[in-house]
Motif scaffolding. Structure first.
Motif, PDB file in Angstrom:
ATOM      1  N   ILE A 271       0.859  -1.183   0.000  1.00 50.40           N
ATOM      2  CA  ILE A 271       0.000   0.000   0.000  1.00 50.40           C
ATOM      3  C   ILE A 271       0.892   1.229   0.000  1.00 50.40           C
ATOM      4  CG2 ILE A 271      -1.731   1.311   1.297  1.00 50.40           C
ATOM      5  CD1 ILE A 271      -2.656  -1.435   2.455  1.00 50.40           C
ATOM      6  N   ASP A 272       0.934   1.924  -1.132  1.00 48.86           N
ATOM      7  CA  ASP A 272       1.739   3.137  -1.292  1.00 48.86           C
ATOM      8  C   ASP A 272       0.785   4.303  -1.528  1.00 48.86           C
ATOM      9  OD1 ASP A 272       4.076   1.617  -1.114  1.00 48.86           O
ATOM     10  OD2 ASP A 272       4.146   1.275  -3.275  1.00 48.86           O
ATOM     11  N   ILE A 273       0.676   5.178  -0.544  1.00 44.58           N
ATOM     12  CA  ILE A 273      -0.330   6.238  -0.589  1.00 44.58           C
ATOM     13  C   ILE A 273       0.287   7.553  -1.030  1.00 44.58           C
ATOM     14  CG2 ILE A 273      -1.950   7.606   0.782  1.00 44.58           C
ATOM     15  CD1 ILE A 273      -2.551   5.210   2.433  1.00 44.58           C
ATOM     16  N   GLY A 274      -0.248   8.102  -2.125  1.00 44.53           N
ATOM     17  CA  GLY A 274       0.163   9.417  -2.585  1.00 44.53           C
ATOM     18  C   GLY A 274      -0.619  10.502  -1.868  1.00 44.53           C
ATOM     19  N   ILE A 275       0.064  11.589  -1.528  1.00 46.99           N
ATOM     20  CA  ILE A 275      -0.574  12.729  -0.877  1.00 46.99           C
ATOM     21  C   ILE A 275      -0.465  13.930  -1.820  1.00 46.99           C
ATOM     22  CG2 ILE A 275      -0.653  14.224   1.136  1.00 46.99           C
ATOM     23  CD1 ILE A 275      -1.236  11.351   1.833  1.00 46.99           C
ATOM     24  N   THR A 316      12.917  12.946  -5.955  1.00 47.69           N
ATOM     25  CA  THR A 316      13.201  12.283  -7.219  1.00 47.69           C
ATOM     26  C   THR A 316      11.908  11.749  -7.817  1.00 47.69           C
ATOM     27  OG1 THR A 316      13.521  10.114  -6.203  1.00 47.69           O
ATOM     28  CG2 THR A 316      15.443  11.586  -6.280  1.00 47.69           C
ATOM     29  N   PRO A 317      11.886  11.410  -9.121  1.00 46.78           N
ATOM     30  CA  PRO A 317      10.685  10.813  -9.716  1.00 46.78           C
ATOM     31  C   PRO A 317      10.218   9.571  -8.977  1.00 46.78           C
ATOM     32  CG  PRO A 317      12.172  11.505 -11.439  1.00 46.78           C
ATOM     33  CD  PRO A 317      12.915  11.705 -10.137  1.00 46.78           C
ATOM     34  N   ALA A 318      11.146   8.803  -8.416  1.00 43.82           N
ATOM     35  CA  ALA A 318      10.758   7.600  -7.678  1.00 43.82           C
ATOM     36  C   ALA A 318       9.926   7.931  -6.453  1.00 43.82           C
ATOM     37  CB  ALA A 318      12.004   6.815  -7.268  1.00 43.82           C
ATOM     38  N   GLU A 319      10.092   9.135  -5.906  1.00 44.51           N
ATOM     39  CA  GLU A 319       9.320   9.553  -4.735  1.00 44.51           C
ATOM     40  C   GLU A 319       8.020  10.240  -5.125  1.00 44.51           C
ATOM     41  OE1 GLU A 319      12.558  10.668  -1.367  1.00 44.51           O
ATOM     42  OE2 GLU A 319      12.779  11.755  -3.265  1.00 44.51           O
ATOM     43  N   LEU A 320       7.841  10.478  -6.427  1.00 44.31           N
ATOM     44  CA  LEU A 320       6.655  11.188  -6.904  1.00 44.31           C
ATOM     45  C   LEU A 320       5.745  10.312  -7.759  1.00 44.31           C
ATOM     46  CD1 LEU A 320       8.342  14.551  -7.947  1.00 44.31           C
ATOM     47  CD2 LEU A 320       6.867  14.183  -5.976  1.00 44.31           C
ATOM     48  N   GLY A 321       6.057   9.051  -7.888  1.00 46.72           N
ATOM     49  CA  GLY A 321       5.244   8.183  -8.730  1.00 46.72           C
ATOM     50  C   GLY A 321       5.132   6.793  -8.151  1.00 46.72           C
ATOM     51  N   GLY A 322       4.260   5.998  -8.752  1.00 46.56           N
ATOM     52  CA  GLY A 322       4.132   4.609  -8.347  1.00 46.56           C
ATOM     53  C   GLY A 322       3.214   4.368  -7.168  1.00 46.56           C
ATOM     54  N   GLY A 323       2.409   5.346  -6.794  1.00 46.69           N
ATOM     55  CA  GLY A 323       1.457   5.137  -5.703  1.00 46.69           C
ATOM     56  C   GLY A 323       0.344   4.195  -6.122  1.00 46.69           C
ATOM     57  N   THR A 324      -0.324   3.616  -5.133  1.00 50.40           N
ATOM     58  CA  THR A 324      -1.441   2.708  -5.399  1.00 50.40           C
ATOM     59  C   THR A 324      -2.783   3.312  -5.005  1.00 50.40           C
ATOM     60  OG1 THR A 324      -1.181   1.640  -3.228  1.00 50.40           O
ATOM     61  CG2 THR A 324       0.040   0.687  -5.085  1.00 50.40           C
ATOM     62  N   PHE A 325      -2.769   4.418  -4.275  1.00 53.48           N
ATOM     63  CA  PHE A 325      -3.988   5.082  -3.805  1.00 53.48           C
ATOM     64  C   PHE A 325      -3.585   6.509  -3.448  1.00 53.48           C
ATOM     65  CE2 PHE A 325      -7.006   6.270  -0.388  1.00 53.48           C
ATOM     66  CZ  PHE A 325      -8.217   5.973  -0.995  1.00 53.48           C
ATOM     67  N   THR A 326      -4.484   7.473  -3.654  1.00 50.40           N
ATOM     68  CA  THR A 326      -4.139   8.875  -3.420  1.00 50.40           C
ATOM     69  C   THR A 326      -5.162   9.538  -2.508  1.00 50.40           C
ATOM     70  OG1 THR A 326      -3.004   9.091  -5.548  1.00 50.40           O
ATOM     71  CG2 THR A 326      -3.755  11.124  -4.518  1.00 50.40           C
ATOM     72  N   ILE A 327      -4.665  10.452  -1.675  1.00 50.12           N
ATOM     73  CA  ILE A 327      -5.519  11.280  -0.816  1.00 50.12           C
ATOM     74  C   ILE A 327      -5.286  12.741  -1.178  1.00 50.12           C
ATOM     75  CG2 ILE A 327      -5.960  12.053   1.555  1.00 50.12           C
ATOM     76  CD1 ILE A 327      -5.115   9.257   2.484  1.00 50.12           C
TER      77      ILE A 327
END
Length: 406
Positions: A271-275, A316-327
């Motif tokens: 579970i990788d949550i984007g904010i 980096t792009p790795a920290e800004l992409g690849g999420g599985t769900f966003t809030i």
């Protein structure tokens, strides 16, 4: 022999990139570490630094044109070298050059001075360039006189509104007396526009909204703040608490944490949550990696690190992409409720409105309670209405009794 400047690989799954803007022109003198161009991927825009000191020659890449990773885009000629057209690079030379610039590029680190002796961070250079400000007029307050973001903004505030601007290196907005000003999209804005347009075209969105009482969540945040102070952890925010609760209940709702992949559903093990955050008018979405395995102190620290990196442009792009769900939480801006566009290829995004006291019925009486609006946008290709409704029911129960999960 001249040093190749190669389009770097700044993300694991990156195959091509686009040069969004050159910071130098043919024949310019650069020092190792100077920002020479901006590269855009499908996730972010990064600044690429010169791998050597010398003169930029034979610039081959045009802005806006996709280029394969590892392609030479220019050469740096050392002092005394003849500026002749180079032959195609040998594999060994390409590998050597790529190794120097292949790592993800930090966007706000201190860099060596330019040929004029000027020292400034890439962020300071970008802001100055966008506003037509000559950095030679700015007094740097950083180490060894380095110019930072605050120095540039301070100078801009002091500049007269009618001062002439040097716009040779920045896009010139078209002005029409009757129709106003036309401002070209920034590189990040183009990425956001393309991705969200793709989402609207391909993902059939549907929306479920719930009004959730936040009394228990507010009380818990107060207790957590005191606990975090004792263990020297950052003060927890409502956004972090919502992310923590969502990460726990997503374990029981794997389809909400899934992604559309062609004519199939990709169920993610993690579970990788984007904010969703705002930076200089642009939308960026840092990702809390393995959010399901974090406790509140760890998540609060990681959220603070991402927010700082977002502000300083060091992510980096790795920290800004690849999420599985966003809030996406707009409650702090006074927004009561809204619907959000899904960040593809994710299957859902949660929009959070402000918490406000409202009259509600409790035990046969009308009482005031702090209520917040939560709206789940789902991709109907992989999420059905009942599955989304069950997630929202568990979200309500978890936020109204958050200690059950924490």
């Amino acid at each position: 022999m001249p040093i190749e400047v190669i389009l770097p690989k700044v993300d694991m799954d990156m195959e091509t990139g686009t040069i969004e803007a050159w910071h130098v022109k043919e024949g310019d003198q650069v020092r190792q570490g100077d920002t020479i161009f901006e590269i855009g991927t499908n996730k972010a825009v990064m600044e690429v630094e010169a791998p050597a000191t010398g003169a930029i020659r034979n610039i081959r890449a045009e802005t806006g044109v996709p280029i394969s990773v590892g392609t030479p885009v220019a050469w740096i000629y050392l002092d005394g070298e003849a500026a002749t057209a180079p032959s195609e690079p040998a594999a060994a030379a390409a590998t050597e050059s790529l190794a120097r610039i292949d790592a993800p590029i930090a966007q706000a680190i201190a860099i060596p001075p330019t040929a004029s002796g000027l020292r400034a961070t890439p962020l300071a250079r970008r802001i100055a360039r966008q506003n037509g400000l000559d950095l030679n007029t700015v007094a740097g307050t950083g180490p060894r006189g380095r110019i930072g973001e605050a120095d540039v903004k301070r100078q801009l505030q002091q500049r007269p509104c009618c001062a002439p601007q040097d716009t040779a290196s920045a896009p010139v907005p078209a002005v029409n007396a009757s129709q106003g000003r036309l401002q070209p999209f920034s590189a990040i804005r183009r990425i956001v526009a393309n991705r969200l347009s793709e989402s609207v075209r391909t993902a059939p969105h549907f929306y479920l909204t719930s009004e959730i009482e936040m009394s228990a969540a507010r009380e818990l945040l107060g207790r957590l703040a005191r606990r975090h102070e004792r263990i020297e952890a950052p003060k927890p925010s409502l956004t972090v608490l919502i992310a923590r609760v969502a990460a726990r209940i997503l374990r029981d709702h794997p389809v909400i944490n899934a992604s559309a992949e062609g004519e199939a559903t990709r169920f993610h093990e993690r579970i990788d949550i984007g904010i969703a955050m705002e930076r200089d008018g642009d939308l960026v979405v840092p990702v809390l990696r393995d959010a399901g395995g974090m406790d509140m102190p760890a998540m609060t620290r990681e959220f603070a690190r991402l927010r700082e990196g977002m502000a300083k442009r060091t992510l980096t792009p790795a920290e800004l992409g690849g999420g599985t769900f966003t809030i996406s939480n707009l409650g702090m801006y006074g927004v009561d409720s809204f619907t959000a566009i899904i960040n593809p290829p994710q299957g859902a995004i949660l929009a959070v409105g402000r918490t406000v006291d409202k009259p509600v019925g409790r035990d046969g009486e009308i009482v005031l309670r702090p209520m917040a609006s939560f709206t789940l946008s789902s991709d109907h290709r992989i999420v059905d209405g009942v599955a989304a409704a069950r997630f929202m029911a568990d979200l309500r129960e978890a936020l109204e009794s958050p200690e059950i999960l924490l």
